[in-house]
Enzyme design. Structure first.
Site, mmCIF file in Angstrom:
data_model
loop_
_atom_site.group_PDB
_atom_site.id
_atom_site.type_symbol
_atom_site.label_atom_id
_atom_site.label_comp_id
_atom_site.label_asym_id
_atom_site.label_seq_id
_atom_site.Cartn_x
_atom_site.Cartn_y
_atom_site.Cartn_z
ATOM 1 N N LYS A 66 0.682 -1.265 -0.004
ATOM 2 C CA LYS A 66 0.068 -0.117 -0.067
ATOM 3 C C LYS A 66 1.041 1.340 -0.029
ATOM 4 C CE LYS A 66 -4.491 -1.470 1.641
ATOM 5 N NZ LYS A 66 -4.571 -2.870 1.779
ATOM 6 N N GLU A 115 -9.981 6.796 3.160
ATOM 7 C CA GLU A 115 -10.797 5.950 3.996
ATOM 8 C C GLU A 115 -9.927 4.544 4.266
ATOM 9 O OE1 GLU A 115 -10.285 6.029 0.719
ATOM 10 O OE2 GLU A 115 -9.717 3.780 0.298
ATOM 11 N N SER A 137 1.561 -9.821 -1.102
ATOM 12 C CA SER A 137 1.079 -8.453 -0.747
ATOM 13 C C SER A 137 1.461 -7.849 0.571
ATOM 14 C CB SER A 137 -0.273 -8.457 -1.026
ATOM 15 O OG SER A 137 -1.025 -9.137 -0.241
HETATM 16 C C1 PLP Z 1 -5.294 -4.053 1.431
HETATM 17 C C2 PLP Z 1 -4.553 -5.070 1.304
HETATM 18 C C3 PLP Z 1 -4.764 -6.299 0.132
HETATM 19 C C4 PLP Z 1 -5.935 -5.820 -0.607
HETATM 20 O O1 PLP Z 1 -5.870 -4.786 -1.446
HETATM 21 P P1 PLP Z 1 -5.539 -4.674 -3.120
HETATM 22 O O2 PLP Z 1 -5.737 -3.446 -3.387
HETATM 23 O O3 PLP Z 1 -6.591 -5.813 -3.608
HETATM 24 O O4 PLP Z 1 -4.169 -4.900 -3.303
HETATM 25 C C5 PLP Z 1 -4.150 -7.148 0.004
HETATM 26 N N1 PLP Z 1 -3.057 -7.518 1.043
HETATM 27 C C6 PLP Z 1 -2.490 -6.649 1.853
HETATM 28 C C7 PLP Z 1 -1.543 -7.081 2.810
HETATM 29 C C8 PLP Z 1 -3.515 -5.687 2.115
HETATM 30 O O5 PLP Z 1 -2.957 -4.826 3.143
#
Ligand code: PLP
Length: 407
Positions: free
Chosen positions: A99, A121, A392
Site C-alpha cells: 500500500k 478511507e 502483498s
Molecule cells: C489492502 C491489502 C490487500 C488488498 O488490497 P488490493 O487493493 O486488492 O491489493 C491485499 N493484501 C494486503 C497485505 C493488504 O494490506
C-alpha cells in the site's frame, strides 16, 4: 503514461473517459467533476516530469526499500508440487505491504498540486496507516475516515495513525465498516475539494483513480519481470496475486499484459475472497457472485441484492472484504485475460500456516489466499511449472485472527 499504446495482447488500459470496455467511468456529483479533471491533468503532467518521477523513485528506493526481493521458495515449491515458486516480497516494504507504493505516489502528487491536506478511507486500517505514514513524511495534514465497527476491531492501527499525526474520524453510518467509510470520505471530499486531496486505497473509484493506483503499483510486475530474467526465467507459467479492490494484483499483472503477446502470456490468476464459501452469504467473491452495477463512483462487478443495493462483503481477511472489484479487473475477467478464483477462509489459513512452517515467512492473510491456489496450479500445469506469486504483505497484523481460526 496513462495512454499506453496497445500491445500484442490487444490490451491498452482505459480509454480517455476512464472506461475499460464497459467498466469504470466516473459516476460522481457535478461538483467533483472539475476536481477529477484537475487530478487527471496533474497526474499526466507529473508522470511526464522527470523531477517528479525521480523524487518518487528515490523515495521508493530509500524509504520503502525497493526493489523488493524476489525469493525462490524451494521448500514451498516441493510441498505443493511445482518446479519453482518465486515470491515477490511486498511484505518487506516499509509498513509491511504494497500500500505504501500508492500512498507515497498520491501524497507526492497532492503536494505538487499545492494541497496541504489529504483524506483517506480505511477498513482494517492498513491504507489509513500507509496514508498517515506518507503524510507525516511529506508534511501533509491527514484525516482518515473509518467505520466505528472497524475502529473497535482494529485499535492498534487506530493508535498508529494517531502516533503518525493523523486524525481518525469515526463513521457511524450503515454497518460502520469500509464501504461506509468510503461513502463518508467521498462526501467530505465534495465539500473540501479546493484544499483537499483524496488518497484512494485501491484500483477503484471514479476515473482517473483506477489508472493512477495501477501506475503507482505497477513496479511490482515490472521489477518481477526483470528479476526473473536475471535468474534465467524468460516467462513464468503462471502469475498469482490476491484481489481485494485489486491494486496489488493489477500492479503485478499489468506489466505482464504489456510485455507478452497473447500467445505467450503467462496464466494470470487472481485469488478473491470466498469467505465461508461462494454458496454462503458470508462471502466477498465479487467476480464469482457479483453483477455489474455502480458503487463509489464506478461501474464494475458488485455484490448486490435484487434491488441493486450493495451487500456487505465478508472475509476472514479485512483487506479483501470489499463488495466490489476494480473496473480493470472486471474487464480483464470478461476478456479472459485473467482468471479469478474464489478461495475460502479455511484454505487461506492452511496456506498461511504452510508458508510459516516451510519458509519462515508469516504472510498477510490476504496474500495467503493467493498461496492457497498453488496446489491446484501444480495439478493443472505440471511438476515443472514455474509460478510467480505476489506476497502483498506481512502477517503480523493477522496473528489474533489465525489464532482464533485455530492455528
Ligand atoms: C489492502 C491489502 C490487500 C488488498 O488490497 P488490493 O487493493 O486488492 O491489493 C491485499 N493484501 C494486503 C497485505 C493488504 O494490506
Amino acid at each position: 503514461m496513462t495512454n499506453e499504446s496497445a500491445h500484442e495482447t490487444g490490451y491498452s488500459g482505459a480509454d480517455e473517459r476512464g472506461y475499460f470496455g464497459p467498466y469504470g467511468g466516473a459516476f460522481v456529483p457535478e461538483t467533483v467533476v472539475p476536481a477529477l479533471e484537475e487530478l487527471s491533468r496533474a497526474f499526466s503532467e507529473a508522470m511526464a516530469d522527470p523531477l517528479f518521477v525521480e523524487a518518487y523513485s528515490t523515495l521508493l528506493r530509500d524509504y520503502v526499500g525497493r526493489p523488493s526481493a524476489l525469493y525462490r521458495a524451494d521448500r514451498l515449491a516441493a510441498a505443493v508440487g511445482l518446479g519453482a515458486v518465486y515470491l515477490k516480497r511486498e511484505d518487506l516494504n516499509h509498513t509491511g505491504a504494497h500500500k505504501i507504493n500508492n500512498t507515497l505516489g498520491q501524497c507526492l502528487l497532492a503536494k505538487r498540486m499545492g494541497k496541504q491536506r489529504v483524506i483517506a478511507e480505511t477498513g482494517a486500517g492498513q491504507h489509513g496507516v500507509a496514508t498517515a505514514t506518507a503524510a507525516a513524511l511529506l508534511d501533509l495534514e491527514c484525516v482518515v475516515f473509518m467505520g466505528t465497527e472497524d475502529i473497535r476491531r482494529q485499535s492498534l492501527n487506530v493508535y498508529k495513525m494517531g502516533l503518525l499525526g493523523a486524525e481518525v474520524v469515526p463513521v457511524d453510518d450503515g454497518t460502520g465498516t469500509l464501504a461506509d467509510a468510503v461513502t463518508a470520505a467521498m462526501r467530505h471530499w465534495v465539500e473540501r475539494v479546493e484544499d483537499t486531496f483524496y488518497v484512494l486505497g485501491s484500483a477503484l473509484g471514479p476515473h482517473p483513480y483506477p489508472t493512477i493506483v495501477r501506475e503507482f503499483q505497477k513496479m511490482i510486475g515490472s521489477e518481477s519481470i526483470a528479476q526473473l530474467a536475471e535468474r534465467g526465467v524468460a516467462r513464468p507459467d503462471a502469475v498469482v496475486a490476491c484481489v481485494g479492490g485489486g491494486s496489488n494484483a493489477i500492479g503485478t499483472f499489468y506489466p505482464f499484459l504489456m510485455h507478452y503477446g497473447r500467445d505467450e502470456l503467462p496464466l494470470l490468476v487472481g485469488a478473491e475472497a470466498a469467505g465461508k464459501g461462494i454458496d454462503s452469504p458470508l462471502t466477498g467473491a465479487s467476480i464469482a457472485l457479483g453483477d455489474p452495477g455502480v458503487m463509489h463512483g464506478f461501474f464494475s462487478y458488485l455484490l448486490q441484492d435484487e434491488r441493486g443495493n450493495p451487500l456487505e462483503a465478508y472475509s476472514i481477511s479485512a483487506g479483501l472484504d470489499y463488495p466490489g472489484i476494480g473496473p480493470e479487473h472486471a474487464y480483464l475477467h470478461d476478456e479472459g485475460l485473467v482468471r479469478y478464483v474464489p478461495v475460502t477462509d479455511s484454505e487461506a489459513v492452511a496456506a498461511f500456516s504452510q508458508l510459516c512452517t516451510l519458509e519462515g515467512i508469516i504472510p498477510a492473510i490476504e496474500s495467503s489466499h493467493a498461496l492457497a491456489l498453488l496446489p491446484a496450479l501444480a495439478a493443472e500445469l505440471g511438476p515443472a511449472a514455474i509460478v510467480l506469486l505476489t506476497v502483498s504483505g506481512r502477517g503480523d497484523k493477522d496473528i489474533d485472527i489465525v489464532k482464533e481460526a485455530g492455528l
